[in-house]
Enzyme design. Structure first.
Site, PDB file in Angstrom:
ATOM      1  N   GLY A 128      -8.007  -1.885   1.059  1.00  0.00           N
ATOM      2  CA  GLY A 128      -6.869  -2.480   2.043  1.00  0.00           C
ATOM      3  C   GLY A 128      -6.532  -1.541   2.963  1.00  0.00           C
ATOM      4  N   GLY A 333      21.919   6.404 -17.609  1.00  0.00           N
ATOM      5  CA  GLY A 333      21.371   7.227 -19.184  1.00  0.00           C
ATOM      6  C   GLY A 333      20.781   6.178 -19.591  1.00  0.00           C
ATOM      7  N   GLY A 334      20.709   6.019 -20.877  1.00  0.00           N
ATOM      8  CA  GLY A 334      19.733   5.052 -21.626  1.00  0.00           C
ATOM      9  C   GLY A 334      19.877   3.561 -21.160  1.00  0.00           C
ATOM     10  N   GLU A 357       1.165  -3.413   2.806  1.00  0.00           N
ATOM     11  CA  GLU A 357       1.456  -3.137   4.572  1.00  0.00           C
ATOM     12  C   GLU A 357       1.038  -1.735   4.987  1.00  0.00           C
ATOM     13  OE1 GLU A 357       2.588  -7.571   5.356  1.00  0.00           O
ATOM     14  OE2 GLU A 357       1.689  -5.695   6.556  1.00  0.00           O
ATOM     15  N   THR A 359      -0.158   2.030   2.828  1.00  0.00           N
ATOM     16  CA  THR A 359       0.512   2.770   1.970  1.00  0.00           C
ATOM     17  C   THR A 359       1.141   4.094   2.928  1.00  0.00           C
ATOM     18  OG1 THR A 359      -1.720   4.346   2.028  1.00  0.00           O
ATOM     19  CG2 THR A 359      -1.460   2.605   0.455  1.00  0.00           C
TER      20      THR A 359
HETATM   21  C1  LIG Z   1       2.013  -6.766  -5.037  1.00  0.00           C
HETATM   22  C2  LIG Z   1       1.055  -6.700  -3.848  1.00  0.00           C
HETATM   23  C3  LIG Z   1       0.942  -7.690  -2.928  1.00  0.00           C
HETATM   24  C4  LIG Z   1       0.287  -7.644  -1.697  1.00  0.00           C
HETATM   25  N1  LIG Z   1       0.378  -8.507  -0.689  1.00  0.00           N
HETATM   26  C5  LIG Z   1      -0.554  -8.691   0.198  1.00  0.00           C
HETATM   27  C6  LIG Z   1      -0.799  -9.753   1.115  1.00  0.00           C
HETATM   28  O1  LIG Z   1       0.109 -10.715   0.907  1.00  0.00           O
HETATM   29  N2  LIG Z   1      -1.868  -9.843   1.874  1.00  0.00           N
HETATM   30  C7  LIG Z   1      -2.607  -8.621   2.135  1.00  0.00           C
HETATM   31  O2  LIG Z   1      -3.443  -8.908   2.898  1.00  0.00           O
HETATM   32  N3  LIG Z   1      -2.626  -7.751   1.320  1.00  0.00           N
HETATM   33  C8  LIG Z   1      -1.596  -7.514   0.150  1.00  0.00           C
HETATM   34  N4  LIG Z   1      -1.433  -6.473  -0.491  1.00  0.00           N
HETATM   35  C9  LIG Z   1      -2.438  -5.425  -0.474  1.00  0.00           C
HETATM   36  C10 LIG Z   1      -1.932  -4.107   0.078  1.00  0.00           C
HETATM   37  O3  LIG Z   1      -1.433  -4.144   1.312  1.00  0.00           O
HETATM   38  C11 LIG Z   1      -2.881  -3.060  -0.220  1.00  0.00           C
HETATM   39  O4  LIG Z   1      -3.021  -2.830  -1.724  1.00  0.00           O
HETATM   40  C12 LIG Z   1      -2.726  -1.423   0.545  1.00  0.00           C
HETATM   41  O5  LIG Z   1      -2.871  -1.822   1.820  1.00  0.00           O
HETATM   42  C13 LIG Z   1      -3.685  -0.332  -0.322  1.00  0.00           C
HETATM   43  O6  LIG Z   1      -4.738  -1.083  -0.217  1.00  0.00           O
HETATM   44  P1  LIG Z   1      -5.688  -0.718  -1.560  1.00  0.00           P
HETATM   45  O7  LIG Z   1      -4.989  -1.378  -2.599  1.00  0.00           O
HETATM   46  O8  LIG Z   1      -7.077  -1.371  -1.172  1.00  0.00           O
HETATM   47  O9  LIG Z   1      -5.633   0.745  -1.598  1.00  0.00           O
HETATM   48  P2  LIG Z   1      -6.809   1.699  -1.273  1.00  0.00           P
HETATM   49  O10 LIG Z   1      -7.226   1.479   0.260  1.00  0.00           O
HETATM   50  O11 LIG Z   1      -7.951   1.687  -2.122  1.00  0.00           O
HETATM   51  O12 LIG Z   1      -6.227   3.276  -1.359  1.00  0.00           O
HETATM   52  C14 LIG Z   1      -6.156   3.938  -2.454  1.00  0.00           C
HETATM   53  C15 LIG Z   1      -5.599   5.281  -2.176  1.00  0.00           C
HETATM   54  O13 LIG Z   1      -6.248   5.971  -1.271  1.00  0.00           O
HETATM   55  C16 LIG Z   1      -5.419   6.436  -0.088  1.00  0.00           C
HETATM   56  N5  LIG Z   1      -5.931   6.423   1.106  1.00  0.00           N
HETATM   57  C17 LIG Z   1      -6.655   5.451   1.784  1.00  0.00           C
HETATM   58  N6  LIG Z   1      -7.342   5.819   3.127  1.00  0.00           N
HETATM   59  C18 LIG Z   1      -6.859   7.134   3.050  1.00  0.00           C
HETATM   60  C19 LIG Z   1      -6.914   8.153   4.199  1.00  0.00           C
HETATM   61  N7  LIG Z   1      -7.660   7.544   5.123  1.00  0.00           N
HETATM   62  N8  LIG Z   1      -6.287   9.411   4.032  1.00  0.00           N
HETATM   63  C20 LIG Z   1      -5.617   9.455   2.762  1.00  0.00           C
HETATM   64  N9  LIG Z   1      -5.295   8.806   1.865  1.00  0.00           N
HETATM   65  C21 LIG Z   1      -5.849   7.521   1.928  1.00  0.00           C
HETATM   66  C22 LIG Z   1      -4.307   5.273  -0.294  1.00  0.00           C
HETATM   67  O14 LIG Z   1      -3.135   5.787   0.315  1.00  0.00           O
HETATM   68  C23 LIG Z   1      -4.060   5.001  -1.824  1.00  0.00           C
HETATM   69  O15 LIG Z   1      -3.156   6.068  -2.126  1.00  0.00           O
HETATM   70  C24 LIG Z   1      -0.728  -6.709  -1.720  1.00  0.00           C
HETATM   71  C25 LIG Z   1      -0.699  -5.515  -2.766  1.00  0.00           C
HETATM   72  C26 LIG Z   1      -0.203  -5.602  -3.639  1.00  0.00           C
HETATM   73  C27 LIG Z   1      -0.184  -4.608  -4.767  1.00  0.00           C
END
Ligand SMILES: Cc1cc2nc3c(=O)[nH]c(=O)nc-3n(C[C@H](O)[C@H](O)[C@H](O)COP(=O)(O)OP(=O)(O)OC[C@H]3O[C@@H](n4cnc5c(N)ncnc54)[C@H](O)[C@@H]3O)c2cc1C
Length: 374
Positions: A128, A333-334, A357, A359
Site C-alpha cells: 500500500g 487500571g484493570g 492512508e 503509514t
Molecule cells: C483496516 C484497514 C482499512 C483500509 N482501508 C483501505 C481502503 O479503503 N482503501 C485502500 O486503498 N486501502 C486501504 N487500506 C490499506 C492501507 O492504506 C495500507 O495498509 C497502508 O497504506 C500500508 O500499506 P501496506 O499495508 O501494504 O504496508 P507496506 O507498504 O507493506 O508497509 C510495511 C511497513 O514498511 C514501511 N515502509 C514502506 N515503505 C517505506 C519506506 N519507503 N521507508 C520506510 N518505511 C517504509 C511501512 O511504513 C510499514 O511499516 C486499509 C488498511 C487497513 C488495515
C-alpha cells in the site's frame, strides 16, 4: 469559511447526534463486527454525507474544517462510524471533483440522501505504501473499459454500491474508474478479522475482466495519479480528525473514571501523578488539534504547503491518539483492560490511524522531502 461560533454550533449539533444515536451502538458494532447501520441512518439527520459536496450539485459545501469537526465528533464515540463516513466521502469525492455531469447525475446526486455506501480502492498486494507500484490494469476495448487486478484491505467492500478504483491505463499512466457492485467481474475476498475498527468491513476487491461503460472513467484516463495525489491531501487530515476524536473520547472517558474511582480512600483524580498525566494528555490533544485545523485552513486556502501540513497533522494526531488511548487504559487500571469500558476499544481503534492512508513512515518521508528539496 464560517465564523468561529458557527463551527462550534455545528460541532455541538454533531456531538449531540453522536452521543444520542451513535454512541449507544458503538460497543455492539465492535463486538459483533457488524456494519454501523445505525450510524449511517443517524448521518441523515444532519445530512453529513452531503457535507463536503458543492452546493451546485446539492451538497452543503462544507469546507475541510467542518468535515474534520464532524469526523472528530463521530470518532469521539465510535471510530468505526467515523471511518464509514470518511470512506463514503473518499469514494465519492473523486467522482464529484473530476467526473462528468453524467457521473455526477448518476452517482453523486442520489448518494447525497445518505443511503449510498462507497469505497476507495488504491492498495494492492504488492504494498500500500508503494501506491504507484499497483498492477491493476484498465484496458480500453471498444466503448468499454475492462479492469483486471486485485485491491487489498478495502473498507466497506461488499457493502458499497460504488467502488472508485485506481488502475494503470498505460506503462506510465493511471486512471480512476467508477465500478458498480453489479458490474460483471467484480467480486470480494473474505472479510478480514481486525484488531480495531471491527465494525467496518475490510476485504479484497477482485476485478476479473470487469467490464464497465466508457463514461465511467472519471475525468482524464491519464490523470489518475494527479487526481489521487490531490485526493490523498484531502483524506489525510480526515484520518487526523478521526485520530483526534478517538484521543478526545479516551481522555474524556478517563477523566470521568478517575473522578469516580476511589483508591486509598480518595478519588484517583486527586493524586498528583494523575493530574500530571491529564495535564500532559490534554495539552498534546490541543496541540494536535491546532495543527490539524491549521492544515485544514491551508487546504481550504489552497496554500502550497497544504500537502505537507496534511501529512504533519496525520502523523501527530495519530501518534497522540495512540499515546492518549494507552494512558487512558492505564488510568482505568484493570478496568481499562476489560471490554466493558470504551477505552479498551479506543486503544485498539487508535492503532489503525498510524497505518492507513499512508503509514507514519510515509508521512515522515513526505514531510522530510519538502524540507530537503529546498
Ligand atoms: C483496516 C484497514 C482499512 C483500509 N482501508 C483501505 C481502503 O479503503 N482503501 C485502500 O486503498 N486501502 C486501504 N487500506 C490499506 C492501507 O492504506 C495500507 O495498509 C497502508 O497504506 C500500508 O500499506 P501496506 O499495508 O501494504 O504496508 P507496506 O507498504 O507493506 O508497509 C510495511 C511497513 O514498511 C514501511 N515502509 C514502506 N515503505 C517505506 C519506506 N519507503 N521507508 C520506510 N518505511 C517504509 C511501512 O511504513 C510499514 O511499516 C486499509 C488498511 C487497513 C488495515
Amino acid at each position: 469559511m464560517l465564523e468561529k461560533h458557527e463551527y462550534e454550533e455545528f460541532r455541538s449539533a454533531v456531538r449531540r447526534l453522536a452521543i444520542s444515536k451513535i454512541q449507544p451502538h458503538a460497543s455492539a458494532v465492535d463486538k459483533e463486527m457488524r456494519f454501523p447501520e445505525e450510524a449511517l441512518e443517524a448521518f441523515k439527520e444532519l445530512q453529513l454525507v452531503a457535507l463536503p459536496f458543492p452546493e451546485s450539485i446539492g451538497g452543503h459545501g462544507g469546507d475541510l474544517l467542518a468535515q474534520a469537526i464532524s469526523l472528530e465528533e463521530v470518532a469521539r464515540v465510535c471510530a468505526t462510524s467515523s471511518l464509514t463516513l470518511m470512506v463514503i466521502w473518499a469514494g465519492l469525492g473523486p467522482i464529484a471533483r473530476y467526473g462528468s455531469d453524467q457521473l455526477i447525475d448518476e452517482i453523486i446526486k442520489p448518494a447525497l440522501d445518505g443511503d449510498t455506501v462507497a469505497s476507495i480502492c488504491l492498495t494492492e498486494i504488492h504494498g500500500g505504501s508503494d501506491v504507484w507500484g499497483g498492477k491493476t490494469k484498465a484496458e480500453h476495448q471498444g466503448n468499454d473499459w475492462v479492469l483486471n487486478g486485485q485491491k487489498r484491505y478495502i473498507t466497506n467492500a461488499n457493502r458499497s454500491e460504488w467502488y472508485t478504483v485506481l488502475a494503470r491505463t498505460s506503462e506510465e499512466e493511471f486512471g480512476i474508474f467508477a465500478v458498480h457492485k453489479s458490474d460483471p467481474g467484480l467480486s470480494f475476498g473474505k472479510l478480514e478479522s481486525k484488531m480495531g475498527v471491527r465494525g467496518s468491513p475490510t476485504a479484497d476487491v477482485m476485478l476479473d475482466d470487469c467490464r464497465i461503460p466508457e463514461y465511467r472513467c472519471i475525468g482524464d484516463s491519464g490523470k489518475g495519479n494527479h487526481y489521487m495525489t490531490e485526493s490523498l491531501a484531502i483524506a489525510r487530515p480526515m484520518i487526523a480528525a478521526q485520530a483526534l476524536g478517538i484521543a478526545q473520547g479516551a481522555l474524556d472517558a478517563a477523566i470521568e473514571y478517575v473522578k469516580e474511582r476511589q483508591v486509598f480512600g480518595q478519588p484517583v483524580a486527586r493524586f498528583q501523578m494523575t493530574k500530571g498525566t491529564i495535564g500532559d494528555l490534554a495539552t498534546k490533544i490541543e496541540a494536535a488539534r491546532q495543527l490539524l485545523y491549521h492544515a485544514c485552513e491551508a487546504s481550504n486556502n489552497k496554500q502550497p504547503d497544504a500537502r505537507v501540513l496534511a501529512s504533519m497533522a496525520k502523523l501527530l494526531c495519530s501518534n497522540v491518539a495512540m499515546e492518549v488511548t494507552t494512558e487512558a487504559v492505564q488510568l482505568h487500571g484493570g478496568a481499562g483492560y476489560l471490554t466493558d469500558f470504551p477505552v479498551e476499544r479506543m486503544m485498539r481503534d487508535a492503532k489503525i490511524t498510524q497505518i492507513y492512508e499512508g503509514t507514519s513512515e510515509i508521512q515522515k518521508l513526505i514531510i522530510a522531502k519538502s524540507f530537503l528539496s529546498n
